[in-house]
Scaffold this active site. Structure first.
Site, PDB file in Angstrom:
ATOM      1  N   ASP A 289       1.514   5.115 -11.217  1.00  0.00           N
ATOM      2  CA  ASP A 289       0.827   6.135 -12.026  1.00  0.00           C
ATOM      3  C   ASP A 289      -0.681   6.086 -11.776  1.00  0.00           C
ATOM      4  O   ASP A 289      -1.343   7.124 -11.750  1.00  0.00           O
ATOM      5  CB  ASP A 289       1.098   5.905 -13.523  1.00  0.00           C
ATOM      6  CG  ASP A 289       2.584   6.019 -13.845  1.00  0.00           C
ATOM      7  OD1 ASP A 289       3.274   6.812 -13.182  1.00  0.00           O
ATOM      8  OD2 ASP A 289       3.052   5.305 -14.752  1.00  0.00           O
TER       9      ASP A 289
ATOM     10  N   GLY B 106       0.822  -1.217   0.000  1.00  0.00           N
ATOM     11  CA  GLY B 106       0.000   0.000   0.000  1.00  0.00           C
ATOM     12  C   GLY B 106       0.849   1.257   0.000  1.00  0.00           C
ATOM     13  O   GLY B 106       1.892   1.306  -0.655  1.00  0.00           O
TER      14      GLY B 106
ATOM     15  N   GLY C 187       0.410  -4.638 -18.912  1.00  0.00           N
ATOM     16  CA  GLY C 187       0.412  -3.336 -19.575  1.00  0.00           C
ATOM     17  C   GLY C 187       0.093  -2.245 -18.577  1.00  0.00           C
ATOM     18  O   GLY C 187      -0.730  -2.436 -17.678  1.00  0.00           O
TER      19      GLY C 187
HETATM   20  O1  RIB Z   1       5.509   4.224 -14.648  1.00  0.00           O
HETATM   21  C1  RIB Z   1       5.484   3.281 -15.664  1.00  0.00           C
HETATM   22  C2  RIB Z   1       5.931   3.880 -16.962  1.00  0.00           C
HETATM   23  O2  RIB Z   1       7.258   4.302 -16.849  1.00  0.00           O
HETATM   24  C3  RIB Z   1       5.882   2.935 -18.130  1.00  0.00           C
HETATM   25  O3  RIB Z   1       4.636   2.937 -18.783  1.00  0.00           O
HETATM   26  C4  RIB Z   1       7.015   3.372 -19.009  1.00  0.00           C
HETATM   27  O4  RIB Z   1       6.607   4.138 -20.101  1.00  0.00           O
HETATM   28  C5  RIB Z   1       7.939   4.139 -18.069  1.00  0.00           C
HETATM   29  O5  RIB Z   1       8.438   5.279 -18.538  1.00  0.00           O
END
Ligand code: RIB
Length: 290
Positions: free
Chosen positions: A240, A213, A274
């Site tokens: 992300d 986490g 992915g």
């Molecule tokens: O955070 C993941 C990303 O970092 C990937 O999708 C790749 O593009 C990298 O730069």
């Protein structure tokens, strides 16, 4: 433009799955190869948009086939791209190795290093949150952080790759979202012990700890928000996902709520291969955690 503006990288990820990493000079056989949409900026934009955010992406692609595909992907995700430039360089690329569902990444910026922002007031008009990562030139990051600070726009900085992180960026950004390795590097760069850095910056540094986490400090106490247990196949883009959903939720609720939903979204995202594939829509997320 949009309430959430992501300024950053967009790339194609070239992903190899392997049972082990090769030694220097050694050739080994991988188990799978696949291309995906990626780039930390693009990933964060997609995560925020799927969560229901009003999102615009600012960046650059090459005038090549990959650039066309990246633009089509943004369109498909209904992310605004009026500030995406098409430049004379190859679209950004990342070579990713997946081993035991974890990743290592080599990133080649290409077009991402040619972003040129001439008119800040147009690009960030109406923005309430701006997301930044370090896959674009750090001079631009500093200019944007300075601009946003002056205008009172909230900034979230993902300090990756952390080699480009600086103390000035730390001062200016409102939120920083490192993983554990990046956090150690940042503390080292700032010349301060990790515990102290965290304690001195309540609700500012949110450390992603993968399956464990995230953690941050609030009211002098270290808060750990555990992730749900899932069958992980690919952790690429999990951070992300966290950042994108955190940004979108921050506009609606409290810091605590934003962290909570972002952790949930991040856990779900690792169930598919992915970076962007497994990012949940808001509906999926809400039904998964009723
Ligand atoms: O955070 C993941 C990303 O970092 C990937 O999708 C790749 O593009 C990298 O730069």
């Amino acid at each position: 433009m949009s309430k959430i503006v992501v300024l950053g990288s967009c790339s194609i990820d070239y992903v190899v799955e392997t049972k082990r990493q090769p030694q220097t000079g050694e050739t080994i056989e991988g188990t799978a190869f696949q291309k995906y949409f990626g780039g930390k900026g693009a990933n964060q934009a997609v995560a925020a948009k799927r969560f229901g955010g009003d999102v615009a992406f600012v960046g650059a692609v090459g005038k090549d086939e990959a650039g066309k595909q990246v633009l089509a992907n943004f369109k498909n995700e209904e992310i605004k791209t009026s500030f995406v430039q098409e430049v004379d360089a190859a679209t950004g690329a990342a070579v990713i190795t997946i081993m035991d569902s974890d990743n290592s990444i080599i990133y080649v910026p290409g077009a991402n290093h040619q972003i040129d922002i001439a008119n800040f007031s147009t690009v960030f008009e109406g923005a309430e949150v701006v997301l930044l990562q370090l896959e674009i030139h750090k001079e631009i990051i500093m200019q944007v952080l300075t601009y946003c600070e002056r205008k009172g726009i909230t900034t979230i900085l993902d300090p990756a790759p952390s080699e480009f992180f600086s103390a000035e960026m730390f001062e200016k950004a409102n939120y920083i979202t490192p993983n554990e390795m990046e956090f150690s590097e940042i503390a080292m760069k700032l010349g301060i012990k990790e515990k102290e850095l965290l304690a001195q910056n309540p609700q500012k540094i949110i450390i992603s700890k993968g399956a464990k986490g995230v953690s941050y400090v609030d009211n002098g106490i270290e808060v750990n928000v555990p992730a749900e247990k899932v069958e992980a196949v690919d952790s690429t883009g999990a951070g992300d996902t966290f950042t994108g959903v955190f940004a979108a939720m921050l506009l609606e609720g409290s810091f605590d709520q934003a962290v909570k939903w972002a952790v949930k979204a991040s856990a779900i995202s690792v169930k598919a291969k992915g970076a962007q594939t497994g990012m949940p829509t808001r509906m999926l997320l809400e039904s998964a955690f009723k």
